[in-house]
Every structure is written in structure tokens, then in C-alpha cells.
Enzyme design. Sequence first.
Site, PDB file in Angstrom:
ATOM      1  N   CYS A 195      -2.509   1.502   8.291  1.00  0.00           N
ATOM      2  CA  CYS A 195      -1.452   0.784   7.591  1.00  0.00           C
ATOM      3  C   CYS A 195      -1.715  -0.722   7.504  1.00  0.00           C
ATOM      4  CB  CYS A 195      -0.154   1.085   8.337  1.00  0.00           C
ATOM      5  SG  CYS A 195       1.110  -0.119   8.243  1.00  0.00           S
ATOM      6  N   CYS A 230       3.123  -5.511  15.843  1.00  0.00           N
ATOM      7  CA  CYS A 230       2.594  -4.648  16.899  1.00  0.00           C
ATOM      8  C   CYS A 230       1.117  -4.978  17.085  1.00  0.00           C
ATOM      9  CB  CYS A 230       2.759  -3.175  16.530  1.00  0.00           C
ATOM     10  SG  CYS A 230       4.488  -2.722  16.358  1.00  0.00           S
ATOM     11  N   GLU A 255       0.818  -1.210   0.000  1.00  0.00           N
ATOM     12  CA  GLU A 255       0.000   0.000   0.000  1.00  0.00           C
ATOM     13  C   GLU A 255       0.853   1.261   0.000  1.00  0.00           C
ATOM     14  OE1 GLU A 255      -3.106  -1.903   3.240  1.00  0.00           O
ATOM     15  OE2 GLU A 255      -2.108  -0.003   3.642  1.00  0.00           O
ATOM     16  N   CYS A 310       2.754   8.509   1.776  1.00  0.00           N
ATOM     17  CA  CYS A 310       3.174   7.512   2.766  1.00  0.00           C
ATOM     18  C   CYS A 310       3.510   6.222   2.019  1.00  0.00           C
ATOM     19  CB  CYS A 310       2.044   7.298   3.771  1.00  0.00           C
ATOM     20  SG  CYS A 310       2.447   6.068   5.006  1.00  0.00           S
ATOM     21  N   CYS A 369      -1.719  -3.150  14.909  1.00  0.00           N
ATOM     22  CA  CYS A 369      -1.430  -2.798  13.516  1.00  0.00           C
ATOM     23  C   CYS A 369      -1.858  -3.895  12.550  1.00  0.00           C
ATOM     24  CB  CYS A 369       0.065  -2.521  13.380  1.00  0.00           C
ATOM     25  SG  CYS A 369       0.577  -2.265  11.684  1.00  0.00           S
ATOM     26  N   CYS A 423       5.067  -7.369   7.801  1.00  0.00           N
ATOM     27  CA  CYS A 423       6.001  -6.870   8.809  1.00  0.00           C
ATOM     28  C   CYS A 423       6.291  -7.974   9.821  1.00  0.00           C
ATOM     29  CB  CYS A 423       5.404  -5.652   9.513  1.00  0.00           C
ATOM     30  SG  CYS A 423       6.555  -4.889  10.664  1.00  0.00           S
TER      31      CYS A 423
HETATM   32  S1  SF4 Z   1       3.377  -0.584  13.466  1.00  0.00           S
HETATM   33 FE1  SF4 Z   1       2.872  -2.214  11.984  1.00  0.00          FE
HETATM   34  S2  SF4 Z   1       4.267  -1.888  10.250  1.00  0.00           S
HETATM   35 FE2  SF4 Z   1       5.083  -0.706  11.992  1.00  0.00          FE
HETATM   36  S3  SF4 Z   1       6.546  -2.105  12.996  1.00  0.00           S
HETATM   37 FE3  SF4 Z   1       4.576  -2.416  14.042  1.00  0.00          FE
HETATM   38  S4  SF4 Z   1       3.612  -4.147  12.932  1.00  0.00           S
HETATM   39 FE4  SF4 Z   1       5.274  -3.349  11.644  1.00  0.00          FE
END
Ligand code: SF4
Length: 355
Positions: free
Chosen positions: A332, A115, A91, A104, A118, A111
Site C-alpha cells: 500500500c 505506521c 492507488e 482494494c 507502511c 495517511c
Molecule cells: S497501515 Fe499505512 S495506510 Fe494504514 S493506517 Fe497505517 S500508515 Fe495509514
Amino acid sequence: MKREIRDLTLEELQAELAALGERPFRAGQIFSWLYHKGASDFGEFSSLSKGLRDMLAARFTISRLELEARLESSDGTAKFLFKLADGPCVEAVLIPAGKRKTACISTQVGCKFACGFCASGLHGFRRNLTPSEITGQALALRAEAGGEITNYVFMGMGEPLDNFDNLAKALRIMNAPEGMGIAARRMTISTAGYVPGIARLKELDLQVNLSVSLHAANDRLRDRLMPIYRKYPLEKLVAACEDYIRSGGRMITLEYVVIQGVNGGLNDADGLAGIARRLRAKVNLIVYSPVPGLAFDVPPEADVARFTRWLEERKVRVTRRRSKGQDILAACGQLAGRFTEKAETAGRPRPVKES
Ligand code: SF4
């Protein structure tokens, strides 16, 4: 096998040309065709001899990202889903705000860091993006915006500093006057707290901005929200930031997503203010964007206003960032996640998490 020419920095292309017996200044002409004129076929490079064009075509390719989907929000935010040559999607988002237009950009497919709040972390990590896949998003968004992007933030899918080599090449290509010609101060790298990457960024000879996604100001909460904490606890992260600031008189911004009932209390404000004052950092407060499937909620406006006031009373510079594009899965990783789910249903391989 042919290589992607847009994976090369100007210096690398100069070296390639020198090895082929060509004058290095030709690299600048080639960059101009690629990044200023947007040429997608070596046949268009009319300022080069036919012999050189043929030589380039025999050795290199010029790829373009394929636009899989484009969603536009009622607030003007536009989200783009690009399909990569090997199948997965990433994206990029174009965010208008007054006179500013921010792009962005993603740096990884998925990833590793998962997190808790996210969407990008939900589907695990698949691979790093190449320099041309990173700059390809910037080129596509610049074309979309009619060339009027004021800022580029590397805050999309992935942890940029975990893909440091490709990110650094992309930054050099974007910064080079012969390339996209974007001033380093207009580019911001966002990290979840990847300490080795902060140390490497310190050595980079480009004065790009660094933004640290903190989201929790004490070890217990950061452990719950951001598993990267277990390897790089808060004290290590703050020390790496101090080192970064000392190394070049640079500033850091702290990003803090306020989540209802999780990280917006008085103790959190005390902890965040302490870190911000220690780093002399500005704090960007962002209201959480809901992600389907995750058990976090959007805080009431009154709670965010109270948290902002607590920080200001503690002498912290605070900027409120509005969550944009809520109606188009702008958090995101949400749109790519949607397409990944579709792809999985269609029998494509499931993204795997690195061990
Ligand atoms: S916020 Fe999302 S993209 Fe950023 S490091 Fe954490 S899991 Fe990965």
C-alpha cells in the site's frame, strides 16, 4: 459552482430533485445511468427529458478518475494509479485469487497515522477522498474486471474510518440497488485501530465487514509500529471491538503482518491468541512486503509456518494471505509514493502532515 453528482447518495439526489420540482423516482433513473450504464455525459441520459438533462448539466458535473499508470504482476495482480483533479495520485489494486477477485480501494491521499512499516504513511497526509473519488476507483476496477469483482476491501491508502462521512456515502452508493448494487457483506473496512470510527461504524445501518490491523499484540511493540497506539492503546481498541461485536452480533477479522525479527515470537503468538480468543476473531496472517527506505525484512517461510502453528495450537482460526504483486510495488502506498517523489522533483507541493 457546479457540484459533482456522484458525491450524492440516492436520498440526497432525491431531495435535490424534489427541490427542483422533479419527481424523486428520477433519482433512480439517474443512478442507473451513472452506475449501471457508466454514462459520463448528461446528454446520454436518454430516458430523461431534454429539460431535466439541461437542468442537471447546469448544476452538476460527472467526473472520471484519470488513469496515470497501470502495472500488472506476473501473479495476475494489477495495480492502478489514478490522478485526481487537483494533482495527487491514489492507488487501487485488483487481486485475483481462485474464483475470487478482490478490489482494494484507497480512502485518503496519504495517511496521518504513519505506521512504521507502511509506504502510505511515508509521505504524510494530504486530504480525504470524496465519495465520488472512492466509488470512482470501484467503478474503474469493475470495468477493468469485466464486472466480476467478488469483494471490495477498503485497505488501500489512508485510514478509512478517519474519513468516515465520505466513506459512509460511498458505501451507501455502492450498496444501493440503483447504484453499484454490491452486497454489504462483500465490502470490508480495514482500520489501524481508529477507535472513534469503530464506534461510528457500529451505528451504520449497513452490515459491512470490519477488519482490524493489529500487527502487534502488546503495548510496547504497538507503540513502536503504530503511532495510533498512543491515542488508542490496545485495551481501548479491544474494548471498542467488543462493543462493536456486541452491538450487532458482527464478527471482526484481525490482520497481522509478520515482520522478520519483530512480531513473530512465541510471546507475540500468546498475545495475539489472547486477543483473538477474546474477540472470537479469525486472524489473517500476511507476510510483510518490503518497502524501500524502511528497515524491515521479509520473514523466512519457516518462521511464518511456526507462528501459524503456535496460533493454531492456541485454538485460533488462522488464514494465511499471500502477499500478491510483489513485482509491481503492491504494498500500500508504494506506487503513489513513487509518483509523489516524481511530482515533488517536478516542483509540486510536498504532501503535508496534519498536526
Ligand atoms: S497501515 Fe499505512 S495506510 Fe494504514 S493506517 Fe497505517 S500508515 Fe495509514
